[in-house]
Design a protein around this motif. Structure first.
Motif, short mmCIF file in Angstrom:
data_model
loop_
_atom_site.label_atom_id
_atom_site.label_comp_id
_atom_site.label_asym_id
_atom_site.label_seq_id
_atom_site.Cartn_x
_atom_site.Cartn_y
_atom_site.Cartn_z
N GLU A 1 15.43 68.02 19.95
CA GLU A 1 14.90 66.78 20.49
C GLU A 1 14.47 65.83 19.38
O GLU A 1 14.68 64.61 19.45
CB GLU A 1 13.72 67.09 21.42
CG GLU A 1 13.14 65.89 22.12
CD GLU A 1 14.16 65.15 22.97
OE1 GLU A 1 14.05 63.90 23.10
OE2 GLU A 1 15.08 65.81 23.51
N SER A 2 13.86 66.39 18.33
CA SER A 2 13.43 65.57 17.19
C SER A 2 14.63 64.94 16.50
O SER A 2 14.62 63.75 16.14
CB SER A 2 12.64 66.42 16.21
OG SER A 2 12.34 65.69 15.03
N VAL A 3 15.70 65.73 16.28
CA VAL A 3 16.90 65.21 15.63
C VAL A 3 17.58 64.17 16.52
O VAL A 3 18.10 63.15 16.04
CB VAL A 3 17.87 66.37 15.30
CG1 VAL A 3 19.23 65.82 14.85
CG2 VAL A 3 17.28 67.26 14.21
N ARG A 4 17.55 64.39 17.81
CA ARG A 4 18.16 63.43 18.73
C ARG A 4 17.46 62.07 18.65
O ARG A 4 18.10 61.02 18.72
CB ARG A 4 18.10 63.98 20.16
CG ARG A 4 18.82 63.11 21.17
CD ARG A 4 18.86 63.75 22.56
NE ARG A 4 19.83 64.84 22.61
CZ ARG A 4 19.53 66.11 22.87
NH1 ARG A 4 18.26 66.44 23.10
NH2 ARG A 4 20.46 67.02 22.92
N ARG A 5 16.12 62.11 18.47
CA ARG A 5 15.36 60.86 18.40
C ARG A 5 15.41 60.22 17.02
O ARG A 5 15.55 59.01 16.89
CB ARG A 5 13.89 61.13 18.77
CG ARG A 5 13.64 61.50 20.20
CD ARG A 5 12.14 61.38 20.53
NE ARG A 5 11.31 61.96 19.49
CZ ARG A 5 10.86 63.20 19.46
NH1 ARG A 5 11.19 64.02 20.46
NH2 ARG A 5 10.10 63.63 18.49
N GLN A 6 15.29 61.04 15.97
CA GLN A 6 15.08 60.49 14.63
C GLN A 6 16.16 60.86 13.61
O GLN A 6 16.13 60.37 12.49
CB GLN A 6 13.73 60.98 14.09
CG GLN A 6 12.57 60.69 15.03
CD GLN A 6 11.28 61.32 14.52
OE1 GLN A 6 11.07 61.42 13.32
NE2 GLN A 6 10.41 61.74 15.41
N GLY A 7 17.10 61.73 14.00
CA GLY A 7 18.09 62.18 13.03
C GLY A 7 17.52 63.30 12.17
O GLY A 7 16.38 63.72 12.30
N VAL A 8 18.34 63.78 11.23
CA VAL A 8 17.93 64.85 10.31
C VAL A 8 17.27 64.21 9.11
O VAL A 8 17.91 63.51 8.33
CB VAL A 8 19.14 65.71 9.88
CG1 VAL A 8 18.69 66.79 8.89
CG2 VAL A 8 19.80 66.36 11.09
N HIS A 9 15.97 64.47 8.94
CA HIS A 9 15.24 63.85 7.83
C HIS A 9 15.19 64.73 6.59
O HIS A 9 15.07 64.22 5.48
CB HIS A 9 13.82 63.51 8.28
CG HIS A 9 13.74 62.28 9.14
ND1 HIS A 9 13.46 61.03 8.63
CD2 HIS A 9 13.97 62.11 10.47
CE1 HIS A 9 13.48 60.14 9.61
NE2 HIS A 9 13.79 60.77 10.74
N THR A 10 15.24 66.04 6.77
CA THR A 10 15.19 66.97 5.63
C THR A 10 16.60 67.46 5.36
O THR A 10 17.22 68.09 6.24
CB THR A 10 14.27 68.16 5.93
OG1 THR A 10 12.97 67.68 6.28
CG2 THR A 10 14.16 69.08 4.72
N PRO A 11 17.15 67.19 4.20
CA PRO A 11 18.55 67.55 3.95
C PRO A 11 18.75 69.05 3.81
O PRO A 11 17.87 69.78 3.35
CB PRO A 11 18.87 66.84 2.64
CG PRO A 11 17.55 66.72 1.95
CD PRO A 11 16.54 66.52 3.03
N GLY A 12 19.92 69.51 4.21
CA GLY A 12 20.36 70.85 3.88
C GLY A 12 21.14 70.78 2.57
O GLY A 12 21.22 69.73 1.92
N ALA A 13 21.69 71.91 2.16
CA ALA A 13 22.51 71.95 0.95
C ALA A 13 23.89 72.48 1.33
O ALA A 13 24.02 73.38 2.15
CB ALA A 13 21.86 72.86 -0.10
#
Length: 493
Positions: free
Chosen positions: A74-86
């Protein structure tokens, strides 16, 4: 030590990469497009966005499941991915790690994940691009395992079993505990060992740890339970570990108490009564002396110890079929005795045998209590010390027994006589040792008293037994002791 991740590059239209994109006509800010999804490959260490469908999971990821995903999606749906993966290029990863190549689920995808599997799953489900940093250097330098660990170490929702599985990747590469601790950022070899030992437990207990039904600390204690061959991962060891875990569930025992109960059960198998032991013969004068006292080996042969604790009463065979330690009537008298007298003699002999066997088991339980770092509460310690102080005539035999216990544990100075030992302890200034020594004397005073077969038990004896039962030794009273406590009726036997 794990190298700190490089600070992501943030290209703002300038620099070599920006010039190349401008020449290629790439507009990374184009509205309506997949913002930031590059037509040109990013550089090492660059922060970028990419379609999660083109990124595959890493087979080295030891997560057993992705938990608590609804809120993250739900957070990603609203705001996108803020913490990058590698991520790394999949073909490069497979080249550098050929032993893992067959386990790569999507070799056709451009990238493969390092850390960031929960974020990747959330981006997929929310239909959002994945924020990532290119870390091809991890594959080139064969540092993927430790970077997965160091990233996950501070993440929530990673169980102790998952952390252990991640650390095991480094162990599989032949690293020592110290090397794993350094490369993974787990601090010390001891910490690494406590995690890796969890993987030696039977799967049923591992599942409980992973589900949060059993603490890592308790599980580690169970993992130190070993079989007769000093192995903790054999079928025999697993059976013991499961037995101890069953006691924890059914009776509310701590892991330490369950482990100690196994020690008692090993030393004194249930239903296996002590056999009468042949008496030792003194070759100098031909006399016989009773044997079978648990303390004979360690106590009776020390000439430099001025006072010995009273031996637990035992019944031995003198070699003539007559039990020693119990007065047996002469044959002429025996012939005239009634059957009732014979039964009385037999009952008395059985009682003395039961008392001796119980005293031997309690002695071991006392030693198990003393091995614990937290051997007694302040209240228990105070009550025991009061008894010892108010009964000074008990001090010498109690000190002899306590000295024996502490000496065998390797605690305190190496001196032969109890009085000299406790004098040195008192002068040592070591508060912990002094407290343990005082507790040992108080515990021994109660045990020496309780072991006397010619006296009726009183409230102090019953309190001593109750202490052992509720201690970390988790002592299980014998049938004889249960009778003394009134838990079993002698008439019901």
């Amino acid at each position: 030590m794990t190298t700190a991740p490089r600070k992501p590059r943030r290209n703002k239209g300038g620099g070599k990469l920006g010039d190349e994109r401008a020449k290629a006509g790439v507009d990374t800010a184009e509205k309506g497009g997949a913002s930031g999804i590059h037509s040109l490959d990013p550089e090492e260490g660059e922060l970028f966005e990419h379609d999660p469908v083109d990124i595959g999971p890493n087979p080295m990821n030891r997560r057993l499941g992705l938990r608590n995903m609804d809120e993250m999606v739900e957070s990603v749906r609203r705001q996108g991915v803020h913490t990058p993966g590698a991520v790394m290029h999949t073909d490069l990863f497979m080249e550098k790690y050929p032993e893992w190549a067959d386990q790569v689920q999507h070799p056709e995808r451009t990238y493969i994940l390092g850390p960031g599997h929960r974020r990747h799953a959330a981006a997929l489900k929310a239909g959002k691009p994945m924020l990532a940093i290119l870390r091809n250097s991890w594959a080139k330098e064969l540092r993927v395992e430790e970077n997965l660990i160091s990233e996950n170490n501070d993440r929530e929702n990673l169980s102790p079993i998952e952390q252990a599985l991640q650390l095991d990747l480094l162990r599989q590469r032949g690293m020592t505990g110290d090397e794993i601790a350094e490369r993974s950022g787990y601090g010390s070899r001891g910490t690494v060992t406590r995690y890796l030992n969890l993987l030696d437990l039977p799967q049923e207990i591992q599942d409980e740890v992973h589900a949060g039904d059993l603490s890592q600390k308790a599980a580690y204690v169970l993992s130190t339970i070993k079989d007769d061959q000093d192995q903790n991962d054999s079928d025999a060891a697993h059976a013991l570990q499961l037995k101890a875990r069953g006691w924890m569930r059914d009776e509310g025992l701590s892991a330490e108490a369950a482990k100690n109960r196994l020690k008692l059960a090993s030393a004194f198998p249930a239903g296996n009564k002590s056999e009468s032991t042949p008496a030792a013969t003194d070759e100098t004068d031909g006399t016989t002396t009773p044997s079978g006292d648990a303390g004979d080996v360690s106590r009776g042969k020390q000439d430099d110890q001025e006072t010995e604790a009273p031996a637990a009463p035992t019944i031995g065979d003198s070699g003539t079929g007559q039990p020693t330690g119990v007065e047996i009537p002469h044959q002429a008298d025996a012939d005239s005795n009634s059957d009732r007298d014979t039964e009385t003699d037999t009952d008395e002999r059985d009682r003395l045998l039961a008392a001796a066997e119980s005293a031997e088991q309690r002695d071991l339980a006392c030693q198990l209590v003393l091995t614990e770092e937290r051997y007694a509460s302040a209240g228990d310690l105070s009550a025991l010390l009061v008894n010892a102080v108010l009964n000074p005539e008990e001090w010498k035999p109690a000190a002899a027994r306590a000295h024996e216990w502490l000496r065998d544990m390797g605690k305190g100075p190496k001196v032969g006589r109890p009085s000299a030992y406790f004098t040195e302890v008192a002068a040592s200034g070591n508060a912990n040792l002094m407290r343990r020594a005082a507790f040992a004397i108080a515990l021994a005073a109660n045990e020496v008293r309780a072991a006397q077969p010619d006296r009726e038990w009183d409230d102090r004896d019953r309190a001593h037994l109750q202490f052992l039962i509720t201690s970390k030794a988790a002592y299980q009273p014998t049938e004889y002791e249960q009778e003394l406590l009134g838990l079993v009726s002698t008439e019901a036997k």
